[in-house]
Design a protein around this motif. Structure first.
Motif, PDB file in Angstrom:
ATOM      1  N   VAL A  98      52.520  46.752  94.665  1.00 21.21           N
ATOM      2  CA  VAL A  98      52.796  45.328  94.853  1.00 21.21           C
ATOM      3  C   VAL A  98      51.629  44.606  95.536  1.00 21.21           C
ATOM      4  CG1 VAL A  98      55.301  45.586  94.907  1.00 21.21           C
ATOM      5  CG2 VAL A  98      53.999  45.749  97.050  1.00 21.21           C
ATOM      6  N   GLY A  99      50.610  45.379  95.977  1.00 18.85           N
ATOM      7  CA  GLY A  99      49.424  44.756  96.565  1.00 18.85           C
ATOM      8  C   GLY A  99      49.266  44.963  98.060  1.00 18.85           C
ATOM      9  N   LYS A 100      49.910  45.998  98.598  1.00 17.13           N
ATOM     10  CA  LYS A 100      49.851  46.228 100.045  1.00 17.13           C
ATOM     11  C   LYS A 100      48.431  46.521 100.517  1.00 17.13           C
ATOM     12  CE  LYS A 100      52.858  49.568  99.844  1.00 17.13           C
ATOM     13  NZ  LYS A 100      53.116  49.517  98.393  1.00 17.13           N
ATOM     14  N   SER A 101      47.735  47.410  99.808  1.00 13.74           N
ATOM     15  CA  SER A 101      46.380  47.783 100.228  1.00 13.74           C
ATOM     16  C   SER A 101      45.394  46.627 100.060  1.00 13.74           C
ATOM     17  CB  SER A 101      45.900  49.001  99.434  1.00 13.74           C
ATOM     18  OG  SER A 101      46.696  50.137  99.732  1.00 13.74           O
ATOM     19  N   THR A 102      45.630  45.784  99.064  1.00 14.55           N
ATOM     20  CA  THR A 102      44.762  44.616  98.878  1.00 14.55           C
ATOM     21  C   THR A 102      44.884  43.675 100.073  1.00 14.55           C
ATOM     22  OG1 THR A 102      45.039  44.778  96.473  1.00 14.55           O
ATOM     23  CG2 THR A 102      44.218  42.681  97.351  1.00 14.55           C
ATOM     24  N   LEU A 103      46.112  43.452 100.537  1.00 15.40           N
ATOM     25  CA  LEU A 103      46.302  42.612 101.717  1.00 15.40           C
ATOM     26  C   LEU A 103      45.717  43.277 102.958  1.00 15.40           C
ATOM     27  CD1 LEU A 103      47.479  40.105 103.062  1.00 15.40           C
ATOM     28  CD2 LEU A 103      49.641  41.342 103.336  1.00 15.40           C
ATOM     29  N   PHE A 104      45.902  44.586 103.082  1.00 15.38           N
ATOM     30  CA  PHE A 104      45.331  45.330 104.210  1.00 15.38           C
ATOM     31  C   PHE A 104      43.808  45.127 104.274  1.00 15.38           C
ATOM     32  CE2 PHE A 104      43.240  49.159 105.792  1.00 15.38           C
ATOM     33  CZ  PHE A 104      43.875  49.380 107.003  1.00 15.38           C
ATOM     34  N   ASN A 105      43.137  45.320 103.145  1.00 16.56           N
ATOM     35  CA  ASN A 105      41.679  45.154 103.105  1.00 16.56           C
ATOM     36  C   ASN A 105      41.270  43.736 103.471  1.00 16.56           C
ATOM     37  OD1 ASN A 105      41.189  47.799 102.386  1.00 16.56           O
ATOM     38  ND2 ASN A 105      41.081  47.382 100.189  1.00 16.56           N
ATOM     39  N   ARG A 106      42.027  42.757 103.015  1.00 13.10           N
ATOM     40  CA  ARG A 106      41.673  41.366 103.326  1.00 13.10           C
ATOM     41  C   ARG A 106      41.813  41.099 104.824  1.00 13.10           C
ATOM     42  NH1 ARG A 106      40.347  36.952 101.008  1.00 13.10           N
ATOM     43  NH2 ARG A 106      40.537  37.859  98.931  1.00 13.10           N
ATOM     44  N   GLN A 132      54.486  32.857 100.492  1.00 13.24           N
ATOM     45  CA  GLN A 132      53.886  32.998  99.172  1.00 13.24           C
ATOM     46  C   GLN A 132      52.373  33.137  99.319  1.00 13.24           C
ATOM     47  OE1 GLN A 132      55.425  30.099  96.248  1.00 13.24           O
ATOM     48  NE2 GLN A 132      56.861  29.474  97.847  1.00 13.24           N
ATOM     49  N   LEU A 133      51.816  34.193  98.755  1.00 16.02           N
ATOM     50  CA  LEU A 133      50.372  34.364  98.871  1.00 16.02           C
ATOM     51  C   LEU A 133      49.816  35.118  97.675  1.00 16.02           C
ATOM     52  CD1 LEU A 133      49.864  37.566  99.761  1.00 16.02           C
ATOM     53  CD2 LEU A 133      50.465  36.723 102.000  1.00 16.02           C
ATOM     54  N   SER A 134      48.504  35.150  97.635  1.00 15.02           N
ATOM     55  CA  SER A 134      47.779  35.992  96.696  1.00 15.02           C
ATOM     56  C   SER A 134      46.804  36.812  97.524  1.00 15.02           C
ATOM     57  CB  SER A 134      47.024  35.160  95.658  1.00 15.02           C
ATOM     58  OG  SER A 134      46.126  35.979  94.925  1.00 15.02           O
ATOM     59  N   ALA A 135      47.148  38.077  97.750  1.00 18.29           N
ATOM     60  CA  ALA A 135      46.281  38.930  98.568  1.00 18.29           C
ATOM     61  C   ALA A 135      44.912  39.093  97.929  1.00 18.29           C
ATOM     62  CB  ALA A 135      46.942  40.297  98.760  1.00 18.29           C
ATOM     63  N   GLU A 136      44.859  39.076  96.607  1.00 18.39           N
ATOM     64  CA  GLU A 136      43.585  39.268  95.913  1.00 18.39           C
ATOM     65  C   GLU A 136      42.665  38.068  96.090  1.00 18.39           C
ATOM     66  OE1 GLU A 136      41.858  40.337  91.436  1.00 18.39           O
ATOM     67  OE2 GLU A 136      44.022  40.268  91.810  1.00 18.39           O
ATOM     68  N   HIS A 137      43.219  36.861  96.030  1.00 17.84           N
ATOM     69  CA  HIS A 137      42.402  35.653  96.074  1.00 17.84           C
ATOM     70  C   HIS A 137      42.389  34.979  97.441  1.00 17.84           C
ATOM     71  CE1 HIS A 137      43.620  35.980  91.722  1.00 17.84           C
ATOM     72  NE2 HIS A 137      42.297  35.980  91.636  1.00 17.84           N
ATOM     73  N   GLY A 138      43.166  35.482  98.377  1.00 14.89           N
ATOM     74  CA  GLY A 138      43.152  34.919  99.721  1.00 14.89           C
ATOM     75  C   GLY A 138      43.951  33.643  99.878  1.00 14.89           C
ATOM     76  N   ASN A 161      53.892  38.425  97.046  1.00 15.11           N
ATOM     77  CA  ASN A 161      52.500  38.516  96.614  1.00 15.11           C
ATOM     78  C   ASN A 161      52.380  38.136  95.137  1.00 15.11           C
ATOM     79  OD1 ASN A 161      49.754  39.059  96.886  1.00 15.11           O
ATOM     80  ND2 ASN A 161      49.999  41.197  96.243  1.00 15.11           N
ATOM     81  N   LYS A 162      51.157  37.854  94.713  1.00 16.41           N
ATOM     82  CA  LYS A 162      50.857  37.454  93.334  1.00 16.41           C
ATOM     83  C   LYS A 162      51.633  36.192  92.966  1.00 16.41           C
ATOM     84  CE  LYS A 162      50.400  42.383  92.247  1.00 16.41           C
ATOM     85  NZ  LYS A 162      50.778  43.493  91.348  1.00 16.41           N
ATOM     86  N   ALA A 163      51.730  35.265  93.952  1.00 16.64           N
ATOM     87  CA  ALA A 163      52.546  34.058  93.749  1.00 16.64           C
ATOM     88  C   ALA A 163      51.732  32.882  93.242  1.00 16.64           C
ATOM     89  CB  ALA A 163      53.240  33.679  95.067  1.00 16.64           C
ATOM     90  N   GLU A 164      50.437  33.105  92.970  1.00 15.33           N
ATOM     91  CA  GLU A 164      49.633  31.988  92.492  1.00 15.33           C
ATOM     92  C   GLU A 164      50.066  31.586  91.073  1.00 15.33           C
ATOM     93  OE1 GLU A 164      47.258  35.726  91.436  1.00 15.33           O
ATOM     94  OE2 GLU A 164      48.699  35.042  92.939  1.00 15.33           O
ATOM     95  N   GLY A 165      50.012  30.300  90.787  1.00 12.60           N
ATOM     96  CA  GLY A 165      50.414  29.815  89.468  1.00 12.60           C
ATOM     97  C   GLY A 165      51.933  29.825  89.301  1.00 12.60           C
TER      98      GLY A 165
END
Length: 457
Positions: free
Chosen positions: A14-22, A144-150, A120-124
């Motif tokens: 679901v993007g946990k590690s992506t948010l962690f890295n950010r 609501q966030l996008s861990a990948e795009h900040g 997560n992945k809530a953009e658009g």
């Protein structure tokens, strides 16, 4: 005192590690489209707009027997939640709510801990349905966030702040431990050609370390020299002095070598902590001096201005007052920059100059707790409420310092994009006066929470 702990949990991929890295600012955790990459829980030091905490990345929560590898991974996740002050329960807004999400929600409710739901992945528009479905999990409106795009970090900050903010405790420096008593002061000397920059450094060092002479433009490279300054109180303070090439008006800089020298001087400004703009006291202030000073402030560096050759300057009192008035007018964004008089030839005023440089660096690196900031902020709003453009009120909620060197602040509220520049200046000037920032550059950024119903973007 240990930092608050925030654990990120959720089903696989679901993007946990992506948010962690950010949040830690580094690629510490492996990220891949393949689910189940993370197995052990991983900890890191996180900073989110001035909030500091320990963030824990966990394995994807799976419903497996405890003896299996997925089951042992789930045990690690449960241990992370038990030790955490806050659990970030992450769902994939695009995939919607799954039975495993519902099982995790039931377990979290039974654990009795603090839970912040994150979509997560809530953009658009693709994540809108998932966001609405997540309300049924029982944790209120999701962040609501996008861990990948900040995207959505301001909303995440707002959700976490009540649980992990510590009143009046100064936050640690974002650039590691910094002791102003022992740290080397990086001091660049800049100015027009023949202002006496190399002569000043030679006087500091007590030797002819740099070539000097009546010809303009002798210095080409930026030269750094390490030196120890003995303060009047006997303390020995380490300094790195940086001599730079004289910077003429851009139209006059034609030779390739001089262009490279000026570029090198500009790079030295970027490297420095405090910049001394040296003026020729026999020529007064020129437009080029204002442009150099403005460049220093735009780069976020602390600035001190010194009138050199004061031993031979004529009409000293009127000259000083004229230069000070012109600086206040030309540098409206940082009125009150220290203006000192020195003589590189005789050594007069150099200890005062160094003392001012160290004091200015201290203000440049000062951090104020969020509690102190918001008490001042409430008083500032009460004394001068924000305007209401078109009859619609601008609601300002709170302020936090997210950086030092230079001091930078983030102001949260609704419709803050409509805040007039005059009101921003009112707040910045209030920050300078209340917390002793003086004339160092102060940054104020405005953030509004994301509007889930705004599709125009």
């Amino acid at each position: 005192m240990p930092l608050p702990v925030v654990a990120i949990i959720g089903r696989p991929n679901v993007g946990k590690s992506t948010l962690f890295n950010r949040l830690v600012g580094k690629r510490l955790a492996l990220v891949d489209d393949q689910p189940g990459v993370t197995r052990d829980r991983r900890e890191g030091e996180a900073t989110l707009l001035g909030l500091d905490f320990t963030i824990v990345d966990t394995a994807g929560f799976e419903d497996e027997d405890a003896a299996t590898l997925p089951g042992r991974m789930r045990m690690q996740t449960q241990a992370a939640v038990e030790m955490a002050d806050v659990a970030l329960f992450m769902i994939d807004a695009r995939a919607g709510i799954t039975p495993l999400d519902e099982e995790i929600a039931r377990w979290l409710r039974s654990s009795g801990g603090t839970v912040v739901l994150v979509a997560n992945k809530a953009e658009g528009r693709a994540g809108e349905n998932g966001v609405l479905e997540s309300l049924a999990l029982g944790f209120g409106d999701p962040v609501q966030l996008s861990a990948e795009h900040g995207e959505g970090v301001a909303d995440l900050f707002e959700a976490l702040r009540p649980y992990i903010e510590r009143e009046d405790e100064p936050e640690p420096e974002e650039e590691g431990e910094f002791d102003p008593e022992t740290a080397v002061l990086k001091l660049a000397i800049v100015g027009r050609p023949n202002a006496g920059k190399s002569t000043l450094i030679n006087r500091f060092l007590g030797q002819d370390r740099l070539i000097t002479g009546p010809e303009a433009g002798i210095t080409r490279d930026s030269i750094a020299v390490d030196w120890n300054w003995t303060a009047p109180d006997g303390r020995v303070r380490p300094v790195r002095l940086i001599d730079t090439a004289g910077m003429r008006k851009k139209a006059r800089v034609q030779e390739k070598l001089e262009k490279l020298s000026v570029a090198d001087a500009l790079h030295a400004i970027d490297f420095a902590e405090v910049v001394v703009l040296l003026l020729d006291g026999t020529r007064g202030l020129e437009l080029q001096d204002i442009k150099i000073a403005d460049r220093v402030l735009q780069e976020g560096r602390a600035l001190v201005i010194a009138l050199n050759k004061w031993d031979i300057a004529e009409h000293a009192s009127s000259l000083f007052n004229g230069v000070k008035g012109a600086l206040d007018e030309g540098l409206a964004q940082a009125k009150g920059v220290p203006l000192l008089t020195v003589s590189a030839a005789t050594g007069k005023g150099l200890d005062v100059l160094m003392q001012a440089a160290f004091e200015t660096r201290e203000a440049w690196g000062r951090r104020v707790s969020t509690g102190q900031l918001n008490r001042w902020f409430d008083r500032a709003l009460e004394a001068n409420p924000p305007p209401a453009p078109g009859g619609k009120r601008i609601k300002m909620r709170y302020i936090t310092q997210n950086k030092t060197r230079p001091p930078s602040f983030v102001l949260f509220g609704t419709r803050v994009d409509q805040l007039p520049e005059s009101y921003k200046r009112y707040l910045i000037n209030g920050l300078r006066k209340e917390f002793g920032f003086g004339a160092v550059p102060v940054r104020l950024n405005l953030r509004a929470p994301k509007n889930p119903f705004d599709h125009a973007k």
